[in-house]
Write an enzyme that holds these catalytic residues in place. Structure first.
Site, PDB file in Angstrom:
ATOM      1  N   LYS A 168       0.950  -1.274   0.080  1.00 23.98           N
ATOM      2  CA  LYS A 168      -0.169   0.073  -0.143  1.00 23.98           C
ATOM      3  C   LYS A 168       0.723   1.196   0.000  1.00 23.98           C
ATOM      4  CE  LYS A 168      -2.420   3.630   2.056  1.00 23.98           C
ATOM      5  NZ  LYS A 168      -1.947   4.457   2.837  1.00 23.98           N
TER       6      LYS A 168
ATOM      7  N   ASP B  72      -6.039   0.609   0.101  1.00 25.85           N
ATOM      8  CA  ASP B  72      -6.277   0.875   1.813  1.00 25.85           C
ATOM      9  C   ASP B  72      -7.597   0.342   2.105  1.00 25.85           C
ATOM     10  OD1 ASP B  72      -7.906   2.759   0.526  1.00 25.85           O
ATOM     11  OD2 ASP B  72      -7.310   4.227   2.004  1.00 25.85           O
TER      12      ASP B  72
END
Length: 212
Positions: free
Chosen positions: A118, A137
């Site tokens: 991420k 996310d």
DNA sequence: CTCCCGATAT
DNA sequence: ATATCAGGAG
């Protein structure tokens, strides 16, 4: 999959210039800010990074600093001890192994402590304009599941699913539109299905038994 | 699956 | 007092 095009086009009109809301002036600053943003709102991170980057301007500044001093600057974010340790270690690695340059590949970024896909995808896309993957996310995860873009729960599997169906030229913008959509409309609690522009094609519309 | 661990809204 | 916010490592 005609629904996908509707989703992409609708979100594009709704959030034309979607990007990270973290404030940064360099790839290094974005890397630090993104690490700090784990389990913490971007707003909170933006509050502290101005002072932080005034004191620590280069990887060497962090590498040579006492851990306690870094902690002092970031202690208003979640998990500040881990993050301070990761930032110091990562800065040392950037000085010694990467000649003071922030790596611009997924492979190298995820070797840095505190950096997984991420964070790496945020840095690659927002600082380098590169799309090796798609940012996943908590918002991307939740909204992708609700819209039926994936059935998986693991962020890495979700990312692979999205990479299969989202055109590569949208890999950078799409997740940030999904994030804004998730923050403003398709919220974790009490999603605003009534006023959602995607409610007609959303498989979860009547499954989110919320009080709206 | 557990640990990390603060600010803000309610 | 408690819920919400919203990644990564071991």
């Amino acid at each position: 999959m005609e629904k996908l095009k509707i989703i992409i086009n609708t979100l594009e009109k709704l959030f034309p210039d979607a990007k990270t809301s973290l404030k940064f002036k360099s790839s290094f600053q974005l890397l630090i800010a993104t690490i700090l943003s784990a389990q913490t709102t971007d707003e909170m991170v933006n509050k502290i990074t101005e002072k932080l980057f005034k004191r620590f301007k280069t990887p060497s500044d962090f590498a040579s600093a006492k851990l306690e001093e870094i902690e002092k600057y970031i202690k208003s974010v979640n998990f500040y001890r881990n993050k301070a340790r990761n930032i110091k270690k990562l800065s040392e690695m950037i000085v010694k192994e990467y000649d003071n340059k922030i790596p611009d590949s997924m492979e190298k970024l995820i070797k840095l402590p505190g950096v997984a896909r991420k964070t790496a995808n945020v840095v690659l896309s927002q600082a380098f304009g590169k799309a090796e993957g798609i940012v996943v996310d908590t918002h991307v995860k939740r909204v992708s599941n609700r819209l039926g873009l994936t059935k998986n729960n693991d962020p890495e599997k979700i990312e692979k699913d999205l990479m299969k169906i989202v055109p590569k030229e949208k890999w950078i913008s799409f997740p940030f539109r999904l994030i804004l959509f998730g923050r403003n409309i398709c919220k974790a609690k009490n999603p605003n299905c009534k006023n959602c522009p995607l409610n007609s094609i959303c498989p979860s519309k009547n499954k989110l038994n919320e009080n709206n």
